[in-house]
Design an enzyme around this catalytic site. Structure first.
Site, PDB file in Angstrom:
ATOM      1  N   ASP A  21       0.834  -1.206   0.000  1.00  0.00           N
ATOM      2  CA  ASP A  21       0.000   0.000   0.000  1.00  0.00           C
ATOM      3  C   ASP A  21       0.867   1.254   0.000  1.00  0.00           C
ATOM      4  O   ASP A  21       1.959   1.270   0.567  1.00  0.00           O
ATOM      5  CB  ASP A  21      -0.902  -0.014   1.236  1.00  0.00           C
ATOM      6  CG  ASP A  21      -2.005   1.024   1.159  1.00  0.00           C
ATOM      7  OD1 ASP A  21      -2.324   1.487   0.042  1.00  0.00           O
ATOM      8  OD2 ASP A  21      -2.557   1.382   2.215  1.00  0.00           O
ATOM      9  N   ASN A  69     -10.402  -3.015  -6.459  1.00  0.00           N
ATOM     10  CA  ASN A  69      -9.601  -2.008  -7.163  1.00  0.00           C
ATOM     11  C   ASN A  69     -10.149  -1.635  -8.532  1.00  0.00           C
ATOM     12  O   ASN A  69      -9.724  -0.622  -9.112  1.00  0.00           O
ATOM     13  CB  ASN A  69      -8.148  -2.476  -7.317  1.00  0.00           C
ATOM     14  CG  ASN A  69      -7.340  -2.385  -6.047  1.00  0.00           C
ATOM     15  OD1 ASN A  69      -6.366  -3.112  -5.865  1.00  0.00           O
ATOM     16  ND2 ASN A  69      -7.744  -1.510  -5.120  1.00  0.00           N
TER      17      ASN A  69
END
Length: 251
Positions: A21, A69
């Protein structure tokens, strides 16, 4: 690229899972487009692979693209797909040369047929490698994984090959996409967030969690070694008391 070897911790996780991340925030901080962060993150992937292989970790699972996503801006998703395609083509031979087997887990049906073919080709190129397993989670979600395992078992019951009462946690676990591999011992998340974001939900039940404030492109050799050292300092009890663990270690 850093090549200096460090002392390997006395206790090493068999399976490390990482939520990579902070790519977008890394790029934004440098006034660059988001995809630049994802490209920079490739170097961190290489660094982490090097450290894990050096420490004799058996499996490394990287959360590359979640089932959620797809909700990101279309141009970012398109750039990510292009980066993934090129990385598969570029890295497969290098992985095989280093005796690293590549596996891709997740629902591939939504990917372009050309990308699906590149996935199969990269896996085939590295199929004979046995030093280390690199597992890429792409269009993966922990809830999807549990659901597809339940569907497999339901079909077995429907076909008369299995009774409902035969379904145990152990049996369901074998039907997960990671079912033939050891469960993760250590899960790392970079970028300062403290959540697991639908990643390996079943598999992480007793996994040690490690959170780093570093954005993924900055998570290199020393950061990975620090995470392994932190893991080695922990006592894993799996529901037992400290005294039971210590007594078992003395036997």
């Amino acid at each position: 690229m850093e090549k200096t070897k460090q002392t390997v911790p006395s206790v090493v996780p068999r399976h490390v899972a990482i939520i990579m991340d902070g790519n977008n925030r890394w790029a934004k901080k440098r006034f660059m487009p988001g995809v630049a962060g994802h490209k920079a993150g490739v170097d961190a992937v290489r660094a982490v692979i090097e450290v894990c292989a050096e420490a004799k970790v058996e499996v490394l699972t990287l959360f590359a693209f979640s089932s959620e996503n797809w909700q990101r801006p279309a141009e970012e998703v398109s750039a990510l797909m292009d980066l993934f395609f090129k990385a598969l083509r570029r890295e497969a031979k290098r992985l095989n040369d280093n005796n690293i087997s590549l596996r891709i887990i997740g629902d591939r049906s939504r990917f372009h047929p050309e990308l699906q073919a590149a996935m199969r080709e990269a896996e085939a190129i590295t199929a004979g490698a046995n030093r280390f397993v690199l597992q890429i989670a792409a269009n993966y979600g922990g809830q999807w994984d549990i659901a597809q395992a339940a569907q497999r078992l339901a079909r077995e019951v429907q076909a008369g090959h299995l009774r409902p009462e035969d379904i145990t946690p152990e049996l369901l676990q074998t039907c997960l996409v990671t079912g033939d591999l050891p469960l993760p011992d250590l899960c790392i998340r970079t970028g300062g967030e403290h959540r697991i974001s639908n990643f390996l939900l079943w598999q992480l039940a007793y996994t040690e969690l490690y959170f780093s404030d570093l954005f993924w492109p900055d998570f290199k050799h020393d950061a990975m070694r620090n995470a392994l050292a932190d893991f080695a300092s922990r006592q894993r009890r799996f529901g037992k008391t400290s005294e039971q663990i210590e007594a078992g270690a003395r036997v």
